[in-house]
Every structure is written in structure tokens, then in C-alpha cells.
Write a protein that holds these residues in place. Structure first.
Motif, PDB file in Angstrom:
ATOM      1  N   GLY A 131      31.952  22.401  38.887  1.00 19.03           N
ATOM      2  CA  GLY A 131      31.637  23.679  40.064  1.00 19.03           C
ATOM      3  C   GLY A 131      31.170  24.416  39.532  1.00 19.03           C
ATOM      4  N   ASP A 132      31.063  24.646  38.042  1.00 16.70           N
ATOM      5  CA  ASP A 132      30.675  26.006  37.558  1.00 16.70           C
ATOM      6  C   ASP A 132      31.204  27.476  37.904  1.00 16.70           C
ATOM      7  N   ASP A 133      32.613  27.177  37.928  1.00 14.66           N
ATOM      8  CA  ASP A 133      33.324  28.653  38.128  1.00 14.66           C
ATOM      9  C   ASP A 133      34.576  28.569  37.443  1.00 14.66           C
ATOM     10  N   TRP A 134      35.029  30.074  37.399  1.00 11.63           N
ATOM     11  CA  TRP A 134      36.490  30.170  36.830  1.00 11.63           C
ATOM     12  C   TRP A 134      37.523  30.532  37.557  1.00 11.63           C
ATOM     13  N   VAL A 135      38.819  30.094  37.323  1.00  8.08           N
ATOM     14  CA  VAL A 135      39.730  30.814  38.035  1.00  8.08           C
ATOM     15  C   VAL A 135      40.698  31.537  37.074  1.00  8.08           C
ATOM     16  N   MET A 136      40.837  32.811  37.096  1.00 10.06           N
ATOM     17  CA  MET A 136      41.343  33.244  35.823  1.00 10.06           C
ATOM     18  C   MET A 136      42.214  34.854  36.285  1.00 10.06           C
ATOM     19  N   ALA A 137      42.962  35.190  35.263  1.00 14.62           N
ATOM     20  CA  ALA A 137      43.845  36.010  35.644  1.00 14.62           C
ATOM     21  C   ALA A 137      44.345  37.002  34.316  1.00 14.62           C
ATOM     22  N   ARG A 146      36.026  33.451  40.103  1.00 13.66           N
ATOM     23  CA  ARG A 146      34.811  33.977  39.781  1.00 13.66           C
ATOM     24  C   ARG A 146      33.683  33.011  39.423  1.00 13.66           C
ATOM     25  N   ARG A 147      32.603  33.268  39.988  1.00 15.72           N
ATOM     26  CA  ARG A 147      31.256  32.625  39.677  1.00 15.72           C
ATOM     27  C   ARG A 147      30.404  33.289  38.774  1.00 15.72           C
ATOM     28  N   PRO A 148      29.461  32.420  38.108  1.00 12.02           N
ATOM     29  CA  PRO A 148      28.519  33.068  37.234  1.00 12.02           C
ATOM     30  C   PRO A 148      27.527  34.250  37.803  1.00 12.02           C
ATOM     31  N   ASP A 149      27.367  34.250  39.116  1.00 16.84           N
ATOM     32  CA  ASP A 149      26.606  35.412  39.765  1.00 16.84           C
ATOM     33  C   ASP A 149      27.246  36.519  39.937  1.00 16.84           C
ATOM     34  N   GLY A 150      28.546  36.487  39.545  1.00 15.29           N
ATOM     35  CA  GLY A 150      29.340  37.880  39.705  1.00 15.29           C
ATOM     36  C   GLY A 150      30.200  37.876  40.934  1.00 15.29           C
ATOM     37  N   GLU A 151      29.814  36.933  41.926  1.00 12.27           N
ATOM     38  CA  GLU A 151      30.757  36.687  43.056  1.00 12.27           C
ATOM     39  C   GLU A 151      32.426  36.559  42.503  1.00 12.27           C
ATOM     40  N   ALA A 152      33.481  37.218  43.235  1.00 11.56           N
ATOM     41  CA  ALA A 152      34.735  37.091  42.922  1.00 11.56           C
ATOM     42  C   ALA A 152      35.518  37.327  44.015  1.00 11.56           C
ATOM     43  N   GLN A 153      36.778  36.235  44.053  1.00 11.93           N
ATOM     44  CA  GLN A 153      37.322  36.113  45.370  1.00 11.93           C
ATOM     45  C   GLN A 153      38.892  36.302  45.001  1.00 11.93           C
ATOM     46  N   ARG A 154      39.834  36.842  45.472  1.00  9.04           N
ATOM     47  CA  ARG A 154      41.269  37.025  45.235  1.00  9.04           C
ATOM     48  C   ARG A 154      41.833  35.796  45.696  1.00  9.04           C
ATOM     49  N   LEU A 155      42.732  35.410  44.800  1.00  9.01           N
ATOM     50  CA  LEU A 155      43.560  34.152  45.083  1.00  9.01           C
ATOM     51  C   LEU A 155      44.979  34.522  45.531  1.00  9.01           C
TER      52      LEU A 155
END
Length: 274
Positions: A131-137, A146-155
Motif C-alpha cells: 500500500g506504500d503507507d505507514w501506520v505510526m505513533a 501517513r502517506r508519502p505525499d504527506g497526507e495524514a489521518q488520525r486513527l
């Protein structure tokens, strides 16, 4: 809480290692590229070893004061694991979580890393190469997609539900043999139980609010430190079976994760009765 490790740089390192050493080998492994370790389903591949080699070298360059604890490094040097408890700063890595899936051509695998400071997990990253994205904390900062283009969504974890409506994942293969039959029978009390054979995706799924519980019996730091912190930062109640906090040096005691303490207690009492 901060350390000398730049978490954004560490996340980028996981992505670069995956693109260089893991993704190009997916569904292209030769027979000599896959080997068994402790049992037939406990595998290591060239992707695991080469990705960890790259991450270890880059970590040494970027954060020379950090102890590097990787799954394959510990396989080669078991005593390395003992150093984690007393390390002032450590980076713990699973180069390919879900190696059985990866070697089988199933696109459910991930790359994980956590940062441990003075015996406490302070950051966790799970990268999905497909998916080329991270879940991180980071501790105290919430959990994020978080995605490589800078988009971020709180979980955020799922809302609590009654026991008979719970959907989740349980890794039952390492349970004590004398308790397996009863716990497997107890699982009929929940709505649904699954197992992705990949803690990375199971933790991601929970933190995003899609399931109501996770259960693991065998605890290795590269498998669960990142995910446990991410789930906790998404709002989960996380504890070992005896109710104590899960710490980086714990290798046993089981791990149960639920949306809140009441759900955790219900699962522990009614299902996971060790």
C-alpha cells in the motif's frame, strides 16, 4: 517523549529498504532464497536478510548510539536480545513480518520498527510495502496513517461492543497445549476470529477501528512493540494476560488488546482463560 532517533527518518528507511530489497523479490524467490528456522512455517528469505542488513547499516550511520535489535540479527546472535532490557536507546526491527505470506506470494506482509528508550517503547512504525503507507505513533502523540505525499489521518479504535459481537484476531498456535482446546472452544463466544499470519497487518487493522481484539501468546519484541504502542495511542487497552503493562523485555505472559478495559476484562474472563 523524544529520543535521538528521528522517527520520520526511520520511517523513510523502512520504505527505502522495502523498495530496494523486499518488493523486487516478491513472487520472485528461488528455492535457495527461502529457508526454515525453528519449524517448517518459520521462514527466512533473502528479502528478510538483505533488508535487515541495509537497515542495520543505515541505523549505525544515522544513530550510532542506538542498539540495533533485528529479528535476523538475533537469530544469528541470540545474546543480542538480552541487551535490550538495559539499553539506553534501541531500534527494534522486523524486516519482513509475515514471512510465510511473503514466501507464499500472499501480499499481506509488513516492515516494522520501534524505538525503545530506557526500557520503554516510545515510537512504533508499521510500513505496508504493497500500500506504500505507514501506520505510526510516538508516545503521547496519537496513532496516524501517513502517506508519502504527506497526507495524514488520525486513527481510532473501534467502539466497544458486546462479547458476542466482537470480531478480531487470535494467534492460537503457541498457546499451551493443555489450554488450546478450551480456548478454541471459548472463541465460539465471539462473533468472528481470524489470523492473518502477520502481526503488522493485524495491528494496523485494529488501530484503524476495524476489529475489536487481538491476542498473542508468544511475544518477541520485533513482532509487537510497534503495534502495541500504535494500538494504545489509537485508544486501546493493552496488557499482558495478568493485567500488567507490556514492556520491551517481555517474552512471555501473552498480550491482549481491546478497545477499552471492560472489553479486555470480558475477553480475558470468558475467552482467554489461561
Amino acid at each position: 517523549m523524544t529520543s535521538k532517533v528521528d522517527v520520520t527518518m526511520l520511517a523513510d528507511l523502512l520504505r527505502r529498504a522495502a523498495k530496494a530489497e523486499i518488493v523486487p523479490r516478491f513472487r520472485r524467490l528461488g528455492s535457495a532464497d527461502v529457508r526454515s528456522k525453528s519449524e517448517a512455517t518459520d521462514l527466512v528469505t533473502e528479502a528478510d536478510e538483505q533488508a535487515e542488513r541495509m537497515m542495520k547499516a543505515e541505523s549505525a550511520r544515522l544513530w550510532p548510539d542506538a542498539l540495533f535489535v533485528g529479528e535476523e540479527s538475533v537469530a544469528a546472535e541470540p545474546a543480542l536480545l538480552d541487551r535490550l532490557k538495559d539499553a539506553e536507546l534501541a531500534i527494534v526491527v522486523d524486516p519482513v513480518d509475515g514471512t510465510f505470506n511473503f514466501a507464499s506470494g500472499i501480499p499481506a506482509f509488513g516492515v516494522m520498527a520501534s524505538v525503545v528508550l530506557a526500557g520503554e517503547t516510545i515510537a512504533g512504525i508499521i510500513y505496508d510495502p504493497m500500500g506504500d503507507d505507514w501506520v505510526m505513533a510516538e508516545k503521547g502523540g496519537g496513532a496516524w496513517l501517513r502517506r508519502p505525499d504527506g497526507e495524514a489521518q488520525r486513527l481510532s479504535v473501534a467502539a466497544p461492543v458486546a462479547l458476542d459481537q466482537m470480531v478480531g484476531m487470535a494467534s492460537t498456535g503457541y498457546l499451551p497445549k493443555d489450554r488450546q482446546p478450551q480456548i478454541l472452544a471459548n472463541l465460539s463466544k465471539v462473533r468472528f476470529v481470524a489470523n492473518y499470519r502477520c502481526a503488522a497487518h493485524e495491528h494496523r487493522t485494529f488501530a484503524a477501528g476495524h476489529v475489536h481484539y487481538l491476542m498473542y501468546y508468544k511475544l518477541m519484541p520485533w513482532d509487537h512493540l510497534a503495534g502495541a504502542l500504535i494500538c494504545q495511542e489509537a485508544g486501546a487497552y493493552v496488557a499482558r494476560f495478568d493485567g500488567t503493562p507490556y514492556l520491551p523485555h517481555h517474552l512471555d505472559g501473552g498480550l491482549l488488546i481491546a478497545p477499552d478495559k471492560s472489553s479486555w476484562e470480558s475477553l480475558r474472563r470468558e475467552v482467554f482463560t489461561l
